[in-house]
Scaffold this active site. Structure first.
Site, PDB file in Angstrom:
ATOM      1  N   LYS A 124       0.875  -1.193   0.000  1.00 26.90           N
ATOM      2  CA  LYS A 124       0.000   0.000   0.000  1.00 26.90           C
ATOM      3  C   LYS A 124       0.894   1.220   0.000  1.00 26.90           C
ATOM      4  O   LYS A 124       2.034   1.154   0.459  1.00 26.90           O
ATOM      5  CB  LYS A 124      -0.875   0.020   1.260  1.00 26.90           C
ATOM      6  N   ASP A 164      -6.966   4.188  -4.578  1.00 26.32           N
ATOM      7  CA  ASP A 164      -7.656   4.050  -3.285  1.00 26.32           C
ATOM      8  C   ASP A 164      -8.272   5.430  -3.045  1.00 26.32           C
ATOM      9  O   ASP A 164      -8.505   6.172  -4.019  1.00 26.32           O
ATOM     10  CB  ASP A 164      -6.669   3.634  -2.182  1.00 26.32           C
TER      11      ASP A 164
HETATM   12  P1  NDP Z   1     -12.915   7.620  -3.115  1.00 31.69           P
HETATM   13  O1  NDP Z   1     -11.863   8.619  -2.896  1.00 31.69           O
HETATM   14  O2  NDP Z   1     -13.440   7.378  -4.482  1.00 31.69           O
HETATM   15  O3  NDP Z   1     -14.174   7.943  -2.187  1.00 31.69           O
HETATM   16  C1  NDP Z   1     -14.051   8.035  -0.807  1.00 31.69           C
HETATM   17  C2  NDP Z   1     -15.386   8.447  -0.219  1.00 31.69           C
HETATM   18  O4  NDP Z   1     -15.336   8.355   1.199  1.00 31.69           O
HETATM   19  C3  NDP Z   1     -15.760   9.874  -0.534  1.00 31.69           C
HETATM   20  O5  NDP Z   1     -17.152   9.957  -0.552  1.00 31.69           O
HETATM   21  C4  NDP Z   1     -15.168  10.626   0.653  1.00 31.69           C
HETATM   22  O6  NDP Z   1     -15.786  11.872   0.900  1.00 31.69           O
HETATM   23  C5  NDP Z   1     -15.441   9.660   1.771  1.00 31.69           C
HETATM   24  N1  NDP Z   1     -14.402   9.797   2.812  1.00 31.69           N
HETATM   25  C6  NDP Z   1     -13.082   9.606   2.665  1.00 31.69           C
HETATM   26  N2  NDP Z   1     -12.427   9.843   3.810  1.00 31.69           N
HETATM   27  C7  NDP Z   1     -13.367  10.201   4.683  1.00 31.69           C
HETATM   28  C8  NDP Z   1     -13.313  10.570   6.039  1.00 31.69           C
HETATM   29  N3  NDP Z   1     -12.164  10.621   6.722  1.00 31.69           N
HETATM   30  N4  NDP Z   1     -14.488  10.844   6.642  1.00 31.69           N
HETATM   31  C9  NDP Z   1     -15.665  10.793   5.965  1.00 31.69           C
HETATM   32  N5  NDP Z   1     -15.760  10.468   4.663  1.00 31.69           N
HETATM   33  C10 NDP Z   1     -14.633  10.165   4.049  1.00 31.69           C
HETATM   34  O7  NDP Z   1     -12.351   6.255  -2.480  1.00 31.69           O
HETATM   35  P2  NDP Z   1     -12.832   4.750  -2.728  1.00 31.69           P
HETATM   36  O8  NDP Z   1     -14.295   4.702  -2.975  1.00 31.69           O
HETATM   37  O9  NDP Z   1     -11.901   4.145  -3.701  1.00 31.69           O
HETATM   38  O10 NDP Z   1     -12.504   4.103  -1.305  1.00 31.69           O
HETATM   39  C11 NDP Z   1     -13.447   4.018  -0.248  1.00 31.69           C
HETATM   40  C12 NDP Z   1     -13.029   2.929   0.718  1.00 31.69           C
HETATM   41  O11 NDP Z   1     -12.970   1.675   0.013  1.00 31.69           O
HETATM   42  C13 NDP Z   1     -11.644   3.091   1.352  1.00 31.69           C
HETATM   43  O12 NDP Z   1     -11.664   2.547   2.650  1.00 31.69           O
HETATM   44  C14 NDP Z   1     -10.747   2.234   0.458  1.00 31.69           C
HETATM   45  O13 NDP Z   1      -9.589   1.811   1.140  1.00 31.69           O
HETATM   46  C15 NDP Z   1     -11.680   1.075   0.186  1.00 31.69           C
HETATM   47  N6  NDP Z   1     -11.385   0.253  -0.982  1.00 31.69           N
HETATM   48  C16 NDP Z   1     -11.238   0.802  -2.223  1.00 31.69           C
HETATM   49  C17 NDP Z   1     -10.989  -0.003  -3.308  1.00 31.69           C
HETATM   50  C18 NDP Z   1     -10.891   0.524  -4.681  1.00 31.69           C
HETATM   51  O14 NDP Z   1     -10.749  -0.279  -5.621  1.00 31.69           O
HETATM   52  N7  NDP Z   1     -10.987   1.820  -4.918  1.00 31.69           N
HETATM   53  C19 NDP Z   1     -10.805  -1.458  -3.154  1.00 31.69           C
HETATM   54  C20 NDP Z   1     -11.072  -1.944  -1.819  1.00 31.69           C
HETATM   55  C21 NDP Z   1     -11.321  -1.102  -0.797  1.00 31.69           C
HETATM   56  P3  NDP Z   1     -15.152  13.229   0.290  1.00 31.69           P
HETATM   57  O15 NDP Z   1     -15.602  13.244  -1.143  1.00 31.69           O
HETATM   58  O16 NDP Z   1     -15.739  14.318   1.097  1.00 31.69           O
HETATM   59  O17 NDP Z   1     -13.668  13.123   0.441  1.00 31.69           O
HETATM   60  O1  2IT Z   2      -7.889  -1.696  -0.855  1.00 30.21           O
HETATM   61  C1  2IT Z   2      -7.799  -2.201  -1.995  1.00 30.21           C
HETATM   62  O2  2IT Z   2      -7.896  -3.417  -2.179  1.00 30.21           O
HETATM   63  C2  2IT Z   2      -7.575  -1.293  -3.133  1.00 30.21           C
HETATM   64  N1  2IT Z   2      -7.534  -0.081  -2.928  1.00 30.21           N
HETATM   65  C3  2IT Z   2      -7.362  -1.843  -4.506  1.00 30.21           C
HETATM   66  C4  2IT Z   2      -5.939  -2.303  -4.680  1.00 30.21           C
HETATM   67  C5  2IT Z   2      -5.575  -2.722  -6.077  1.00 30.21           C
HETATM   68  O3  2IT Z   2      -4.379  -3.010  -6.250  1.00 30.21           O
HETATM   69  O4  2IT Z   2      -6.424  -2.792  -6.959  1.00 30.21           O
END
Ligand code: NDP
Ligand code: 2IT
Length: 450
Positions: A124, A164
């Site tokens: 990460k 992420d």
């Molecule tokens: P994005 O940046 O696309 O979206 C994040 C969302 O969460 C936004 O709506 C953001 O609001 C909100 N957010 C982020 N931080 C905070 C905080 N501290 N308090 C409140 N709201 C918050 O990220 P992802 O959708 O990619 O990721 C979301 C979660 O999923 C994370 O935990 C990530 O690790 C996990 N994840 C992501 C994967 C991926 O493929 N992208 C894979 C597996 C897990 P705002 O717009 O106001 O910042």
């Molecule tokens: O938390 C996760 O699994 C991710 N943000 C995706 C990682 C990846 O390599 O696709």
């Protein structure tokens, strides 16, 4: 070393790293019976080794903002474990990024990646850079400066980052451009690439889709389905958007979404048109979610970061899908979910539920899916993107989606089987931790004292 000694050592070695200690504590407790059954794993200190990053790189990122001011950020890559494949895991750009956050995420990633069945190790990275309010040009300059250093430490056979929080298609494009220029080669060194330059169909959708496929598997196990279920979703980014899309497709009703400012409650539920509005608002206009409530005349509440509970989790519903960030469901929230009739919680985010929250859910019979199993669809599809890049080909949408569906079903079945074998039937958390641990432990055992 027994359980308490391993945990005590983690605490000693990682002072001021509460998120990493939290993730470690959960896994240590789950795999104790595995160590008891396999004393050679304990003797080889496999768990202790998994708790220590193979390498943690920290670097300065210097760039210039639009006003001509020099900005300094801190970038990182945590190369946690490479026993079963190249390091793989996302990059997070958010002001809250610290070594603790990235180590917890990299640690979770070891087991998640093992569960996918694709040979990928855990990693990460990210930076304490805040993309909010920055122009596209500022984001580009930051990404180019960040990759200026990261490029020394990664390649397509060694370490393959992805997105992420705060890192989506735009950022992956800038990062890829910089890598290609620095190394003078075109390889699949990042995943989540654009479709015209090495990306895979379905990668953008994969985490949210995979989460709902996983929940559907859990419900089918109980002869039920998501059809007609009222679902609470938090977040409004990549994971939340495609979770909502799949809930709609499978006949469920998603009634909430949030960002770091507040949340909307739309009792009528999202439909395709409303979701398209949310996607445009968040992905193109980068606005605040309150605009959704103004447009569709539904309720909106500001989130109070100091409050001891989040009112989003205090709404009558059947299922809950936290898809924003870590520790967004605490003990009080879990109690509220139970009180409101929620029977299933699937984690789209990484570690969104505190240990107290998890215990309350499990004690009250809530069907609970830990993120390292239920959100693995994203990294699994990244693995499929890597495979397509190695082969020099690209698969159809249907091909990738059907692979994603079968990977999620397999993670579900493997987690359930491990839970049963170790006397905790139905406990996906313990099952996923054990199944992921066993795969990595056997590889480390075979490779000797490294
Ligand atoms: P994005 O940046 O696309 O979206 C994040 C969302 O969460 C936004 O709506 C953001 O609001 C909100 N957010 C982020 N931080 C905070 C905080 N501290 N308090 C409140 N709201 C918050 O990220 P992802 O959708 O990619 O990721 C979301 C979660 O999923 C994370 O935990 C990530 O690790 C996990 N994840 C992501 C994967 C991926 O493929 N992208 C894979 C597996 C897990 P705002 O717009 O106001 O910042
Ligand atoms: O938390 C996760 O699994 C991710 N943000 C995706 C990682 C990846 O390599 O696709």
């Amino acid at each position: 070393m027994d359980h308490s000694e391993i945990l005590a050592q983690v605490r000693r070695r990682n002072p001021n790293e509460p998120e990493f200690i939290q993730a470690a504590e959960e896994v240590i407790a789950s795999v104790l019976p595995v160590l008891a059954k396999n004393p050679e794993f304990a003797k080889l200190k496999l768990l202790e080794r998994m708790l220590e990053p193979e390498r943690l790189i920290s670097f300065r990122v210097t760039w210039m903002d639009d006003a001509g001011n020099v900005q300094v950020n801190r970038g990182y890559r945590v190369q946690m474990n490479s026993a079963i494949g190249p390091y793989k895991g996302g990059l997070r750009f958010h002001p809250s990024v610290t070594p603790s956050i990235l180590k917890f995420l990299a640690f979770e990633q070891i087991f998640k990646n093992a569960l996918t069945g694709i040979p990928m190790g855990g990693g990460k990275g990210g930076a304490d850079f805040d993309p909010k309010g920055k122009s596209d040009n500022e984001v580009m300059r930051f990404c180019h400066a960040f990759m200026g250093e990261l490029a020394r430490h990664i390649n397509h056979r060694l370490d393959v980052p992805a997105g992420d929080i705060g890192v989506g298609g735009r950022e992956i494009g800038f990062l890829f451009g910089a890598y290609k220029k620095i190394k003078n080669e075109f390889t699949g060194v990042l995943t989540g690439k654009g479709l015209g330059w090495g990306g895979s169909l379905i990668r953008t959708e994969a985490t949210g889709y995979g989460l709902i496929y996983f929940a559907e598997n859990m419900l089918q196990e109980k002869k039920d389905s998501i059809k007609g279920k009222v679902c609470l979703v938090s977040g409004s980014g990549n994971v939340a958007q495609y979770a909502i899309e799949k809930i709609i497709q499978l006949g469920g009703k998603a009634v909430t979404a949030s960002d770091s400012s507040g949340f909307i409650y739309d009792e009528a539920g999202f439909n395709t048109e409303k979701l398209a509005f949310l996607e445009d608002l968040k992905n193109n206009r980068r606005g605040r979610i309150k605009e959704y409530a103004d447009k569709y005349k539904c309720s909106y509440k500001d989130l109070d970061p100091k409050a001891d509970q989040n009112p989003l989790w205090n709404i009558k519903a059947d299922c809950a899908f936290p898809c924003a960030t870590q520790n967004e469901v605490n003990g009080k929230d879990a109690g509220n979910l139970v009180k409101n009739g929620v029977k299933l919680l699937g984690e789209g985010a990484n570690m969104p539920t505190t240990i107290e929250g998890i215990n309350i859910l499990l004690d009250n019979g809530v069907n609970y899916a830990p993120g390292k199993a239920s959100n693995a669809g994203g990294v699994a599809t990244s693995g499929l993107e890597m495979t397509q890049n190695y082969m020099g080909t690209s698969w159809t949408r249907e091909e990738v989606d059907s692979r994603l569906i079968s990977i999620m079903k397999n993670i579900h079945d493997v987690s359930l089987a491990a839970a049963k074998e170790y006397g905790k039937p139905g406990n996906y958390m313990i099952g996923a931790n054990i199944a992921g641990f066993l795969k990595v432990a056997r590889a480390m055992q075979a490779q000797g004292v490294i």
